[in-house]
Write a protein that holds these residues in place. Sequence first.
Motif, PDB file in Angstrom:
ATOM      1  N   ALA A 184       0.834  -1.207   0.000  1.00 47.42           N
ATOM      2  CA  ALA A 184       0.000   0.000   0.000  1.00 47.42           C
ATOM      3  C   ALA A 184       0.867   1.255   0.000  1.00 47.42           C
ATOM      4  CB  ALA A 184      -0.929  -0.004   1.207  1.00 47.42           C
ATOM      5  N   ILE A 185       1.982   1.214   0.723  1.00 50.47           N
ATOM      6  CA  ILE A 185       2.902   2.356   0.739  1.00 50.47           C
ATOM      7  C   ILE A 185       3.446   2.615  -0.660  1.00 50.47           C
ATOM      8  CG2 ILE A 185       5.107   3.211   1.624  1.00 50.47           C
ATOM      9  CD1 ILE A 185       4.574   1.680   4.206  1.00 50.47           C
ATOM     10  N   VAL A 186       3.851   1.546  -1.343  1.00 51.17           N
ATOM     11  CA  VAL A 186       4.369   1.690  -2.708  1.00 51.17           C
ATOM     12  C   VAL A 186       3.269   2.179  -3.642  1.00 51.17           C
ATOM     13  CG1 VAL A 186       5.413   0.479  -4.660  1.00 51.17           C
ATOM     14  CG2 VAL A 186       6.093  -0.105  -2.317  1.00 51.17           C
ATOM     15  N   THR A 187       2.070   1.607  -3.517  1.00 56.14           N
ATOM     16  CA  THR A 187       0.947   1.963  -4.384  1.00 56.14           C
ATOM     17  C   THR A 187       0.581   3.430  -4.249  1.00 56.14           C
ATOM     18  OG1 THR A 187       0.094  -0.295  -4.161  1.00 56.14           O
ATOM     19  CG2 THR A 187      -1.436   1.358  -5.001  1.00 56.14           C
ATOM     20  N   ASN A 188       0.789   3.993  -3.082  1.00 56.69           N
ATOM     21  CA  ASN A 188       0.439   5.396  -2.832  1.00 56.69           C
ATOM     22  C   ASN A 188       1.237   6.357  -3.703  1.00 56.69           C
ATOM     23  OD1 ASN A 188      -1.213   7.183  -1.289  1.00 56.69           O
ATOM     24  ND2 ASN A 188       0.599   7.808  -0.146  1.00 56.69           N
ATOM     25  N   PHE A 189       2.292   5.857  -4.365  1.00 57.12           N
ATOM     26  CA  PHE A 189       3.109   6.716  -5.227  1.00 57.12           C
ATOM     27  C   PHE A 189       2.962   6.378  -6.705  1.00 57.12           C
ATOM     28  CE2 PHE A 189       5.220   6.708  -1.086  1.00 57.12           C
ATOM     29  CZ  PHE A 189       5.408   8.068  -0.871  1.00 57.12           C
ATOM     30  N   LEU A 190       2.054   5.438  -7.035  1.00 58.72           N
ATOM     31  CA  LEU A 190       1.894   5.015  -8.426  1.00 58.72           C
ATOM     32  C   LEU A 190       0.962   5.953  -9.181  1.00 58.72           C
ATOM     33  CD1 LEU A 190       1.541   1.125  -8.052  1.00 58.72           C
ATOM     34  CD2 LEU A 190       3.578   2.433  -8.677  1.00 58.72           C
ATOM     35  N   GLY A 191       1.291   6.232 -10.409  1.00 58.87           N
ATOM     36  CA  GLY A 191       0.434   7.053 -11.254  1.00 58.87           C
ATOM     37  C   GLY A 191       0.525   8.538 -10.957  1.00 58.87           C
ATOM     38  N   LYS A 192      -0.017   9.322 -11.880  1.00 61.40           N
ATOM     39  CA  LYS A 192      -0.040  10.769 -11.704  1.00 61.40           C
ATOM     40  C   LYS A 192      -1.011  11.149 -10.589  1.00 61.40           C
ATOM     41  CE  LYS A 192       0.766  11.756 -16.627  1.00 61.40           C
ATOM     42  NZ  LYS A 192       0.204  12.418 -17.823  1.00 61.40           N
ATOM     43  N   GLU A 193      -0.811  12.345 -10.048  1.00 65.23           N
ATOM     44  CA  GLU A 193      -1.810  12.863  -9.122  1.00 65.23           C
ATOM     45  C   GLU A 193      -3.110  13.084  -9.889  1.00 65.23           C
ATOM     46  OE1 GLU A 193      -1.456  13.031  -5.902  1.00 65.23           O
ATOM     47  OE2 GLU A 193       0.603  12.310  -6.115  1.00 65.23           O
ATOM     48  N   SER A 398      -9.089   6.773 -13.644  1.00 65.68           N
ATOM     49  CA  SER A 398      -7.719   6.496 -13.201  1.00 65.68           C
ATOM     50  C   SER A 398      -7.461   5.000 -13.041  1.00 65.68           C
ATOM     51  CB  SER A 398      -7.437   7.222 -11.887  1.00 65.68           C
ATOM     52  OG  SER A 398      -8.180   6.660 -10.816  1.00 65.68           O
ATOM     53  N   THR A 399      -8.504   4.239 -12.729  1.00 64.55           N
ATOM     54  CA  THR A 399      -8.381   2.781 -12.622  1.00 64.55           C
ATOM     55  C   THR A 399      -8.770   2.202 -13.971  1.00 64.55           C
ATOM     56  OG1 THR A 399      -9.113   2.975 -10.323  1.00 64.55           O
ATOM     57  CG2 THR A 399      -9.027   0.768 -11.253  1.00 64.55           C
ATOM     58  N   ARG A 400      -7.796   1.738 -14.699  1.00 68.82           N
ATOM     59  CA  ARG A 400      -8.093   1.360 -16.078  1.00 68.82           C
ATOM     60  C   ARG A 400      -7.246   0.182 -16.538  1.00 68.82           C
ATOM     61  NH1 ARG A 400      -6.328   7.026 -16.509  1.00 68.82           N
ATOM     62  NH2 ARG A 400      -4.085   7.118 -16.938  1.00 68.82           N
ATOM     63  N   ILE A 401      -7.692  -0.388 -17.663  1.00 65.03           N
ATOM     64  CA  ILE A 401      -6.983  -1.487 -18.319  1.00 65.03           C
ATOM     65  C   ILE A 401      -6.382  -0.933 -19.598  1.00 65.03           C
ATOM     66  CG2 ILE A 401      -7.209  -3.763 -19.368  1.00 65.03           C
ATOM     67  CD1 ILE A 401      -9.685  -4.160 -17.559  1.00 65.03           C
ATOM     68  N   GLY A 402      -5.077  -1.060 -19.742  1.00 65.33           N
ATOM     69  CA  GLY A 402      -4.391  -0.494 -20.895  1.00 65.33           C
ATOM     70  C   GLY A 402      -4.619  -1.274 -22.180  1.00 65.33           C
ATOM     71  N   ARG A 403      -4.126  -0.728 -23.264  1.00 61.18           N
ATOM     72  CA  ARG A 403      -4.291  -1.371 -24.576  1.00 61.18           C
ATOM     73  C   ARG A 403      -3.553  -2.691 -24.671  1.00 61.18           C
ATOM     74  NH1 ARG A 403      -3.539   3.714 -28.833  1.00 61.18           N
ATOM     75  NH2 ARG A 403      -5.374   4.903 -28.152  1.00 61.18           N
ATOM     76  N   LEU A 404      -2.501  -2.834 -23.878  1.00 60.71           N
ATOM     77  CA  LEU A 404      -1.715  -4.069 -23.911  1.00 60.71           C
ATOM     78  C   LEU A 404      -2.267  -5.138 -22.974  1.00 60.71           C
ATOM     79  CD1 LEU A 404       1.878  -2.514 -23.977  1.00 60.71           C
ATOM     80  CD2 LEU A 404       0.482  -3.272 -25.913  1.00 60.71           C
ATOM     81  N   VAL A 405      -3.447  -4.906 -22.415  1.00 63.74           N
ATOM     82  CA  VAL A 405      -4.178  -5.824 -21.532  1.00 63.74           C
ATOM     83  C   VAL A 405      -3.494  -5.967 -20.168  1.00 63.74           C
ATOM     84  CG1 VAL A 405      -5.131  -8.147 -21.211  1.00 63.74           C
ATOM     85  CG2 VAL A 405      -5.105  -7.111 -23.493  1.00 63.74           C
ATOM     86  N   PHE A 406      -2.225  -6.313 -20.149  1.00 61.86           N
ATOM     87  CA  PHE A 406      -1.538  -6.542 -18.880  1.00 61.86           C
ATOM     88  C   PHE A 406      -1.104  -5.242 -18.194  1.00 61.86           C
ATOM     89  CE2 PHE A 406      -0.977 -10.617 -21.045  1.00 61.86           C
ATOM     90  CZ  PHE A 406      -1.367 -11.492 -20.042  1.00 61.86           C
ATOM     91  N   ASN A 407      -1.077  -4.136 -18.891  1.00 62.30           N
ATOM     92  CA  ASN A 407      -0.668  -2.874 -18.269  1.00 62.30           C
ATOM     93  C   ASN A 407      -1.873  -2.195 -17.619  1.00 62.30           C
ATOM     94  OD1 ASN A 407      -1.783  -2.400 -20.837  1.00 62.30           O
ATOM     95  ND2 ASN A 407      -0.726  -0.438 -21.036  1.00 62.30           N
ATOM     96  N   HIS A 408      -2.387  -2.859 -16.580  1.00 69.51           N
ATOM     97  CA  HIS A 408      -3.537  -2.326 -15.859  1.00 69.51           C
ATOM     98  C   HIS A 408      -3.129  -1.903 -14.454  1.00 69.51           C
ATOM     99  CE1 HIS A 408      -3.692  -6.216 -13.794  1.00 69.51           C
ATOM    100  NE2 HIS A 408      -3.682  -6.808 -14.974  1.00 69.51           N
ATOM    101  N   SER A 409      -4.056  -1.290 -13.745  1.00 69.41           N
ATOM    102  CA  SER A 409      -3.746  -0.656 -12.458  1.00 69.41           C
ATOM    103  C   SER A 409      -3.441  -1.639 -11.338  1.00 69.41           C
ATOM    104  CB  SER A 409      -4.930   0.233 -12.034  1.00 69.41           C
ATOM    105  OG  SER A 409      -5.215   1.210 -13.007  1.00 69.41           O
ATOM    106  N   PHE A 410      -3.744  -2.916 -11.512  1.00 68.62           N
ATOM    107  CA  PHE A 410      -3.659  -3.879 -10.420  1.00 68.62           C
ATOM    108  C   PHE A 410      -2.376  -4.726 -10.447  1.00 68.62           C
ATOM    109  CE2 PHE A 410      -7.916  -2.990 -11.744  1.00 68.62           C
ATOM    110  CZ  PHE A 410      -8.597  -2.727 -10.570  1.00 68.62           C
ATOM    111  N   LEU A 411      -1.671  -4.708 -11.577  1.00 74.17           N
ATOM    112  CA  LEU A 411      -0.558  -5.637 -11.747  1.00 74.17           C
ATOM    113  C   LEU A 411       0.600  -5.343 -10.789  1.00 74.17           C
ATOM    114  CD1 LEU A 411       0.400  -8.062 -13.380  1.00 74.17           C
ATOM    115  CD2 LEU A 411       1.483  -6.476 -14.979  1.00 74.17           C
ATOM    116  N   ILE A 412       1.060  -4.100 -10.753  1.00 76.37           N
ATOM    117  CA  ILE A 412       2.209  -3.777  -9.903  1.00 76.37           C
ATOM    118  C   ILE A 412       1.886  -3.962  -8.418  1.00 76.37           C
ATOM    119  CG2 ILE A 412       3.777  -1.921  -9.185  1.00 76.37           C
ATOM    120  CD1 ILE A 412       3.702  -0.890 -12.046  1.00 76.37           C
TER     121      ILE A 412
END
Length: 433
Positions: A184-193, A398-412
């Motif tokens: 959760a600490i790491v996730t708090n820094f993922l993606g743009k504000e 902001s919570t989305r599935i990318g065009r490459l299927v695997f590049n979604h918000s939950f993987l990392i």
Amino acid sequence: MFAMELVVVLLAIYLGARLGGIGIGFAGGLGVLVLTLVGGMKPGAIPFDVIEIIMGVIAAIAAMQVAGGMDYLVSLAERLLRRHPRYVTFLAPLVTYGMTLLAGTGHTAFSTLPVIAEVAKEQGIRPSRPLSIAVVASQIAITASPISAAVVFFAGILEPKGISYLALLSVAIPSTMVAIFIAAIVTNFLGKELADDEIYQARLAKGEVSRRGSNGFVEKPGAKRSLLLFLAGIVAVVFYATATSDAVGLITNPLLPRNEAIVVFMLTVATLICLTCRIDTGEILNASTFKSGMSACVCVLGVAWLGDTFVKGHLQDIQAVAGDLLRSSPWMLALILFFASTLLYSQAATTKALMPAALLLGVSPLTAVASFAAVSALFVLPTYPTLLAAVEMDDTGSTRIGRLVFNHSFLIPGVIAIALSVAFGFLFGGLWL
């Protein structure tokens, strides 16, 4: 023949993934038909021991839901999140983890996802952060829940190896909890504000981002009572399973084996809820938890049966190829479980299909326990119901599935959480087992 039959298994799983939901159970049955009637293999064991636990637990949960206990539990979660909204990324996974830990099913997360998304928006926090780690936490918590089918089955095959039910939980609960918190600490820094996200700004300009506010919860008369009865049932399950274990031995030669006892306790809880809360039992059949639970039973039936048929039919071949590898590199078991669960779509099915074979191959009980959390990689393919629900409920985009299927918000967040769970599993298991 090994290669041909492996292709049949993979094609059945692929077909099931394409069908989605309960379809993976249907396709598993088709795979068993091809392997047995066409390929001449001996059918494996039907996983009734796992299915009966799912059915018993879901019966009690569905009764509690109809009585209002689930809504009451969600209202408590919403109160917690709204009291400390700035920490939603850390509290959201705590909420979904706790609910799954108590209920034994990750589908309880459905009811909290709208609250998590709303609280995040109100604070200007990117909703993908709390939503992604909350979904992952609800999946990993299955491997720490005292009443989940995966835990109960796994404890049963570990006991002859000297690992008790309570010992399994003593490693699984702290290792997954610490892992989720760090993730959760790491996730708090993922993606743009959120304010800098172009998709959010575009949706905001079009008026596509709404504000829901508090849900105005109205408590049913039997809500608290049903929740207390369900919690009492969990306590009874843990006490009985501990008391009958060989390590504790408070109850020797029990009349009821552990699996049957759990089913009895849960059905008793459901009966007491129906009687004391005066609910219409017909409504239980329409409860969302009942439908998802029965769907899970069919999925486990088909997939675990298919896996057991293939593994038992080629156990000697698998031992020759994988036995030495797993003994020299025990961490490989976690990788195998990780990739298998992405296809089998069920912690219970993955555990049932692979863990007995792993122990037969000579994998140490410590390695099996430490790797157990890896059966929760249901987030890798972005088609799991709670994952899709999180995407749909986040109207900021902001919570989305990318065009490459695997590049979604939950993987990392998911990969980090499972990797840490396994690492802490080896650490705590080495200290306590």
